[in-house]
Every structure is written in structure tokens, then in C-alpha cells.
Design an enzyme around this catalytic site. Structure first.
Site, short mmCIF file in Angstrom:
data_model
loop_
_atom_site.label_atom_id
_atom_site.label_comp_id
_atom_site.label_asym_id
_atom_site.label_seq_id
_atom_site.Cartn_x
_atom_site.Cartn_y
_atom_site.Cartn_z
CG HIS A 51 -8.21 -2.35 8.71
ND1 HIS A 51 -7.34 -1.59 7.97
CD2 HIS A 51 -8.26 -1.77 9.91
CE1 HIS A 51 -6.90 -0.58 8.69
NE2 HIS A 51 -7.43 -0.68 9.90
CG HIS A 83 -1.95 1.05 1.20
ND1 HIS A 83 -3.18 0.91 1.81
CD2 HIS A 83 -1.97 2.30 0.67
CE1 HIS A 83 -3.89 2.01 1.64
NE2 HIS A 83 -3.17 2.88 0.96
CD GLU A 98 -4.48 -3.02 0.75
OE1 GLU A 98 -5.06 -4.06 1.09
OE2 GLU A 98 -4.03 -2.19 1.57
#
Length: 238
Positions: A190, A43, A70
């Protein structure tokens, strides 16, 4: 079977805190694969506080499973994803200075934007996943925008799970069933951990991919990376 994609951002954070190249991010990605991970997630953020753009270019030739990138779909992000030919782009609605992802897209408010981004990624042959809360309207919007998958934002599940697992999982089961009916693939991520992952997969066995970074890398400090990945793989075995 659910696939495990290891997010290696925190390894890059540790490297960046001291400078130099210890720990080596590319070596970590290679080892995650060697130890059984079925994907690598990165990410990159605009301030490059963990994964850097150059890391992504360096890592891609060594990824023999899947590379999931991401990020907020800015022009820079889209250029990076298409230039390295990522296997999957996970679109998140993060602001530039956001510490970590903490909410899903309002897919109706941003419908035109998401539709254009997803169309561009599809033209490059890249699978798209849209980060959403367990909200049926948001999931429907992701489908209408052309997404291949959704990624369910699972922090609310992880927060409630220790005291009330059934309450924690209920909205995610409903959301996943709705997404499946629409023909969307389902990812999740998450705050998933060794404590709550197995229950999630038991209740939603058709989740295609979980992306896990913070908890997994923290566990590796105690268990070692090889043993930790094996422990997470055990949680998602059918």
C-alpha cells in the site's frame, strides 16, 4: 530476496472506463511476468469496478509465477480463490463499497471468523496472508488464527517517509521483527513506490513479498511497463 508482485487492478480500471478490452488485462499480466515480476496480484471487489471475477479465471492459466488474490473473505471470494487454486489469499477487512484498503484487521475481535476462513483455505492448499497494521497485538492474533503470513499496511510509512524516514520505518521494523519471532512470513503493501521502497527493504530485508499496483502502473505511463518493473526490481535487490 523480496519478491515483487504487481497488482494489475488499475489496468482493469482503465479498461472498464471505456468498455471493450483495451488495455487487455490478461496481456498485461503476461507481460508483467515476462518483464520480471515474480507474482501477479488482483483484488476483485463486489462491484467489479476494476478486476472482474471472469478476469481471474482467464488470467490464472497464464500465471507461471504466483497468483495472489486479495479481498474480503466473503463466500463469493472464498469460492473464487479455491476454484482457481490461487497460490496466496490475502485477507483484507474492506467493506463492499470501500475505495481502497485503509486499515488492517482487528484480529482478536474477528478471531473465530479468521480462524475458520484460514482453515478452509489451508484445506485447499492455499497460503494465507492477513492484512494488518504494524500493531503487535494484531500480529499475534493473526498467528493464533493460523495465518502463514501477514501483510503490513504501509500507507502510514509512505505518508511520513518524505519528512522523517526514521520515524516512518520504526513501527514497521518492530512489527516485522515480532512477526519473524512468531514464525510468520512478512509481506508489505500500500502506497509503496520508487521513492520509498528501497529504504523499506534496506531496513526490513526479510520481507518476502511486496504487492504494488497504483504507483507502479502510474510510473509505467511515463517509463513504460518493462522499464518500470526493472526499476522496482532494482529497489528490492539485496
Amino acid at each position: 530476496m523480496t519478491r515483487l508482485s504487481v497488482n494489475i487492478n488499475k489496468i482493469a480500471t482503465l479498461r472498464n472506463s471505456r468498455g471493450g478490452n483495451i488495455p487487455n488485462v490478461m496481456e498485461a499480466a503476461i507481460n508483467c511476468q515476462k518483464f520480471g515480476a515474480e507474482g501477479i496480484t488482483v483484488h476483485p471487489r463486489p462491484d467489479e469496478r476494476h478486476i472482474r471475477r471472469q478476469d481471474v479465471y482467464d488470467i490464472k492459466p497464464h500465471i507461471r509465477t504466483e497468483l495472489n488474490i486479495e479481498g474480503y473473505p466473503s463466500e463469493d471470494f472464498l469460492n473464487l480463490v479455491t476454484e482457481v487454486n490461487a497460490d496466496q489469499a490475502t485477507l483484507v477487512p474492506d467493506g463492499p463499497g470501500q475505495l481502497t484498503s485503509d486499515h488492517g484487521w482487528n484480529t482478536w475481535e474477528h478471531a473465530d471468523f479468521l480462524r475458520d476462513v484460514i482453515s478452509r483455505l489451508h484445506q485447499a492448499g492455499i497460503r494465507t496472508s492477513v492484512f494488518v497494521d504494524p500493531d503487535l497485538k494484531a500480529i499475534e492474533g493473526a498467528k493464533l488464527a493460523g495465518a502463514d503470513r501477514i501483510e503490513l499496511y504501509t500507507e502510514p510509512y509512505a505518508t511520513i517517509y518524505p519528512t522523517n524516514p526514521e520515524k516512518a520505518i520504526a513501527p514497521f521494523v518492530e512489527a516485522a521483527e515480532f512477526a519473524k519471532e512468531l514464525g510468520l512470513g512478512i509481506n508489505a503493501g500500500h502506497d509503496l513506490s520508487l521513492k520509498n521502497l528501497k529504504y523499506l527493504i534496506d531496513k526490513i530485508p526479510y520481507i518476502e513479498e511486496v504487492s504494488i499496483g497504483h504507483a507502479l502502473i502510474a510510473d509505467a505511463l511515463y517509463l513504460g511497463l518493462r522499464n518500470t518493473i526493472h526499476e522496482y526490481l532494482e529497489c528490492i535487490k539485496p
